[in-house]
Design an enzyme around this catalytic site. Structure first.
Site, PDB file in Angstrom:
ATOM      1  N   PHE A 119       0.859  -1.181   0.000  1.00 54.30           N
ATOM      2  CA  PHE A 119       0.000   0.000   0.000  1.00 54.30           C
ATOM      3  C   PHE A 119       0.895   1.230   0.000  1.00 54.30           C
ATOM      4  O   PHE A 119       1.573   1.522   0.988  1.00 54.30           O
ATOM      5  CB  PHE A 119      -0.943   0.051   1.197  1.00 54.30           C
ATOM      6  CG  PHE A 119      -1.853   1.256   1.137  1.00 54.30           C
ATOM      7  CD1 PHE A 119      -3.000   1.233   0.354  1.00 54.30           C
ATOM      8  CD2 PHE A 119      -1.545   2.419   1.819  1.00 54.30           C
ATOM      9  CE1 PHE A 119      -3.812   2.364   0.264  1.00 54.30           C
ATOM     10  CE2 PHE A 119      -2.354   3.533   1.735  1.00 54.30           C
ATOM     11  CZ  PHE A 119      -3.496   3.508   0.953  1.00 54.30           C
ATOM     12  N   ASP A 122       9.474   3.023   1.785  1.00 47.23           N
ATOM     13  CA  ASP A 122       8.279   3.798   2.101  1.00 47.23           C
ATOM     14  C   ASP A 122       8.019   3.688   3.605  1.00 47.23           C
ATOM     15  O   ASP A 122       7.463   2.707   4.084  1.00 47.23           O
ATOM     16  CB  ASP A 122       7.086   3.263   1.297  1.00 47.23           C
ATOM     17  CG  ASP A 122       5.797   4.025   1.567  1.00 47.23           C
ATOM     18  OD1 ASP A 122       5.743   4.773   2.564  1.00 47.23           O
ATOM     19  OD2 ASP A 122       4.832   3.860   0.789  1.00 47.23           O
ATOM     20  N   LYS A 177       2.664  11.519   6.821  1.00 56.35           N
ATOM     21  CA  LYS A 177       1.793  11.312   7.971  1.00 56.35           C
ATOM     22  C   LYS A 177       2.295  12.036   9.217  1.00 56.35           C
ATOM     23  O   LYS A 177       2.013  13.203   9.408  1.00 56.35           O
ATOM     24  CB  LYS A 177       1.565   9.825   8.208  1.00 56.35           C
ATOM     25  CG  LYS A 177       0.763   9.166   7.065  1.00 56.35           C
ATOM     26  CD  LYS A 177       0.248   7.810   7.451  1.00 56.35           C
ATOM     27  CE  LYS A 177      -0.467   7.125   6.301  1.00 56.35           C
ATOM     28  NZ  LYS A 177      -1.704   7.784   5.879  1.00 56.35           N
TER      29      LYS A 177
END
Length: 405
Positions: free
Chosen positions: A147, A232, A261
């Site tokens: 993801f 990531d 984030k």
């Protein structure tokens, strides 16, 4: 004419959203109005312990005083210039973020998906300019069940049909291999490979922690093959796993890090591509950009986030409380929990399907005053703010026991 009454209750507000909001999310039926630390409060005044923390965007809790203060100070001075001009906050942010990660240069963006898209562009440009891959031939190897975001390029190399179906045609140039499989990865890498792009821990897949040695193996394989290792760390990074970065558990330094984030402190969207100078140095003016990327408000908040991480306090808290989380889940294994994977304050918990789906378990926990979110099937994820106390964490585990046992 009297204006219609505005909706006030949770039920009224949820109904009001239905005709005007695109249905791209299926949120739990709680309407949050206020928040502080590890707790949120709905419009009726009910309080909930937040065990999701905005998918790690709220690593430092809701409205952390140092981050709110940094935002307030900057709001009174300057919020946006675009990158058409310099601003007085960006250099410090980039310098301190690079030092925190052990890399050289920073490309500031806004969202996690933007960071991934930027990383893809940089890797391809590096492959053509530095590695010498023929134009238009560069490939990037990714992992199944990944993801990395929801743009059309990214969902094109997803293996989640819900994310892919109906959004093609997709961008070519990606090879998908099983996660945690070095042999498959080595077989996929060739002279056209610009980069291997992976999550050090796969979050959306259910907090999948790879075998010891996998990340070190990826680093060694990419070094031998002459391609980039792009990690990531948008969900796994910035203290979540008990280290600043998840790759640090194997003493690995990728060529490129993708961050987001928690970098915005739960206040503004902030993301970044951080990399070696010879990689990010391939970009020239006009080849990539963002109106809001690196804006003064984002840089001020991002710098305050880096300051919090420089103390090491939050990494230590995640490591220490992670033991409590793991012990609590171990105690529930065989008593409603069929298995779990955890690192620091992050866990994917597999619930006996006979007890309900992940969504159903999340709804039951909501009624007990604890907010979590499902991933797939009967798996839920736990990712509380790193500011959570031991007492609060025990309370959340007690609520989970109550809905399962």
């Amino acid at each position: 004419m009297t204006a219609p009454a505005r909706p006030r209750t949770s039920e009224q507000l949820i109904r009001a959203e239905e005709p005007v909001l695109a249905h791209n999310y299926h949120p739990l039926p709680v309407v949050v109005a206020r928040a502080e630390g590890s707790w949120v409060e709905d419009v009726e005044g009910n309080r909930y312990l937040d065990m999701l923390a905005g998918y790690s965007a709220l690593n430092f809790g809701h409205r952390h005083p140092a981050l709110v203060e940094a935002a307030h100070r900057q709001l009174d001075r300057l919020t946006l210039t675009s990158r058409a001009f310099h601003n007085d906050r960006l250099a410090e942010f980039a310098e301190r973020l690079a030092a925190l990660t052990g890399l050289d240069m920073v490309l500031p963006m806004n969202t996690g998906a933007e960071a991934v898209e930027s990383g893809i562009k940089v890797a391809r440009k590096w492959a053509y300019d530095v590695k010498g891959v023929p134009e238009g031939r560069a490939t990037i190897v990714v992992a199944a069940e990944n993801f990395h975001g929801r743009t059309t390029t990214i969902v094109g190399f997803s293996t989640d049909e819900t994310a892919r179906a109906g959004f093609g045609p997709f961008t070519p140039g990606f090879k998908v291999v099983p996660y945690n499989d070095l042999a498959a990865l080595e077989a996929a890498v060739d002279d056209t490979t610009a980069a291997v792009l992976i999550e050090p821990i796969q979050g959306e897949a259910g907090v999948i922690v790879p075998d010891d040695g996998y990340l070190a193996g990826v680093r060694e394989l990419t070094r031998r093959a002459g391609c980039l290792f792009v990690a990531d760390e948008i969900q796994s990074g910035l203290g979540r796993t008990g280290r600043t970065l998840a790759v640090e558990h194997e003493d690995v330094l990728p060529d490129v890090l993708l961050l987001g984030k928690a970098l915005g402190g739960g206040i503004v969207p902030v993301s970044a591509v951080v990399g070696r100078r010879e990689v990010l140095g391939v970009l020239r003016p006009g080849e990539h950009g963002s109106t809001f990327g690196g804006n003064p408000l984002a840089a001020a908040v991002g710098t305050a986030v880096v300051e919090l991480l420089e103390t090491g306090e939050f990494q230590r808290r995640a490591a220490e409380l992670g033991v409590l989380l793991r012990d609590g889940l171990t105690d529930l294994t065989g008593r409603g929990v069929t298995g779990f994977r955890a690192r620091g304050l992050w866990a994917g918990v597999d619930v006996d399907p006979a007890l309900g789906t992940g969504r159903e378990i999340s709804e039951r926990l909501m009624r007990e005053g604890v907010l979590v979110k499902d991933t797939h099937g009967s798996t839920i994820r736990l990712a509380p703010p790193l500011t959570i106390t031991a007492e609060e964490l025990r309370s959340a585990l007690g609520a989970l026991e109550k809905v399962l046992v």
